[in-house]
Design a protein around this motif. Structure first.
Motif, PDB file in Angstrom:
ATOM      1  N   ILE A  48       0.834  -1.203   0.000  1.00  0.00           N
ATOM      2  CA  ILE A  48       0.000   0.000   0.000  1.00  0.00           C
ATOM      3  C   ILE A  48       0.874   1.260   0.000  1.00  0.00           C
ATOM      4  O   ILE A  48       0.587   2.225  -0.696  1.00  0.00           O
ATOM      5  CB  ILE A  48      -0.977  -0.025   1.185  1.00  0.00           C
ATOM      6  N   TYR A  49       1.937   1.244   0.758  1.00  0.00           N
ATOM      7  CA  TYR A  49       2.881   2.366   0.808  1.00  0.00           C
ATOM      8  C   TYR A  49       3.379   2.729  -0.594  1.00  0.00           C
ATOM      9  O   TYR A  49       3.490   3.911  -0.934  1.00  0.00           O
ATOM     10  CB  TYR A  49       4.058   2.009   1.715  1.00  0.00           C
ATOM     11  N   GLN A  50       3.670   1.741  -1.395  1.00  0.00           N
ATOM     12  CA  GLN A  50       4.233   1.982  -2.725  1.00  0.00           C
ATOM     13  C   GLN A  50       3.246   2.681  -3.652  1.00  0.00           C
ATOM     14  O   GLN A  50       3.650   3.302  -4.633  1.00  0.00           O
ATOM     15  CB  GLN A  50       4.699   0.664  -3.342  1.00  0.00           C
ATOM     16  N   HIS A  51       1.957   2.628  -3.350  1.00  0.00           N
ATOM     17  CA  HIS A  51       0.953   3.290  -4.174  1.00  0.00           C
ATOM     18  C   HIS A  51       0.936   4.804  -3.975  1.00  0.00           C
ATOM     19  O   HIS A  51       0.620   5.546  -4.893  1.00  0.00           O
ATOM     20  CB  HIS A  51      -0.437   2.728  -3.864  1.00  0.00           C
ATOM     21  N   PHE A  52       1.259   5.256  -2.782  1.00  0.00           N
ATOM     22  CA  PHE A  52       1.167   6.682  -2.495  1.00  0.00           C
ATOM     23  C   PHE A  52       2.073   7.030  -1.318  1.00  0.00           C
ATOM     24  O   PHE A  52       1.612   7.334  -0.218  1.00  0.00           O
ATOM     25  CB  PHE A  52      -0.293   7.055  -2.183  1.00  0.00           C
ATOM     26  N   PRO A  53       3.396   6.994  -1.522  1.00  0.00           N
ATOM     27  CA  PRO A  53       4.346   7.213  -0.421  1.00  0.00           C
ATOM     28  C   PRO A  53       4.163   8.533   0.324  1.00  0.00           C
ATOM     29  O   PRO A  53       4.407   8.599   1.524  1.00  0.00           O
ATOM     30  CB  PRO A  53       5.713   7.162  -1.108  1.00  0.00           C
TER      31      PRO A  53
END
Length: 166
Positions: free
Chosen positions: A150-155
């Motif tokens: 999930i982090y990689q979608h919207f850091p």
């Protein structure tokens, strides 16, 4: 001050960690740490292609856009690709207490989006924890979030996390 995040892979699992002073601390479980030279792990480069990855939900193309509720719990939003002002919230905030760190769980709004669980599971974003909490006439399932993914979608959103205690 920006938080330095890293994705740590250890024992065939990925962990979203806060990096400080040579120690990687799991943001959802500060008891889990990784220290270079002491623990067996490797750092994983974030997949930048996920930042604009399109998903299909209910016949529409959308982006995953995580946000934080006022009490620090993670919210899962799907934003329309065609009209970025339109979005739906797949999660529901049933927590009365403020979050400690960055929780790796949330409740899913199966009342409005009964297909949300299948969507999240099929895309590897979350898994059913088996726990449910009732609110009114609805039992909302709690999911375990894949924070590293999930982090990689919207850091940028994760810079808003309240993890100062780490």
């Amino acid at each position: 001050m920006d938080i330095t995040f890293a994705i740590v892979r250890a024992e065939n699992a990925d962990y979203l960690c806060h990096h400080a002073n040579g120690i990687y601390v799991d943001v959802s479980n500060p008891m889990r740490t990784f220290v270079a030279g002491e623990d067996k792990f490797r750092l994983i480069e974030p997949d930048r292609s996920l930042e604009r990855k399109e998903y299909r939900f209910r016949g529409q193309n959308c982006y995953l856009v995580p946000r934080f509720y006022a009490n620090g719990w993670l919210a899962l939003l799907l934003q329309s690709v065609e009209d970025e002002s339109e979005y739906i919230v797949l999660s529901v905030n049933l927590e009365e207490m403020d979050a400690l760190g960055l929780p790796d769980r949330t409740f899913i709004d199966v009342n409005h989006y009964p297909d949300a669980m299948a969507f999240l599971s099929a895309n590897g974003l979350a898994t059913d924890s088996g726990y449910k909490r009732r609110s009114g006439f609805v039992e909302y399932p709690m999911v375990m979030l894949n924070l590293a993914l999930i982090y990689q979608h919207f850091p940028k959103t994760f810079q808003e996390a309240d993890i100062d205690c780490f």
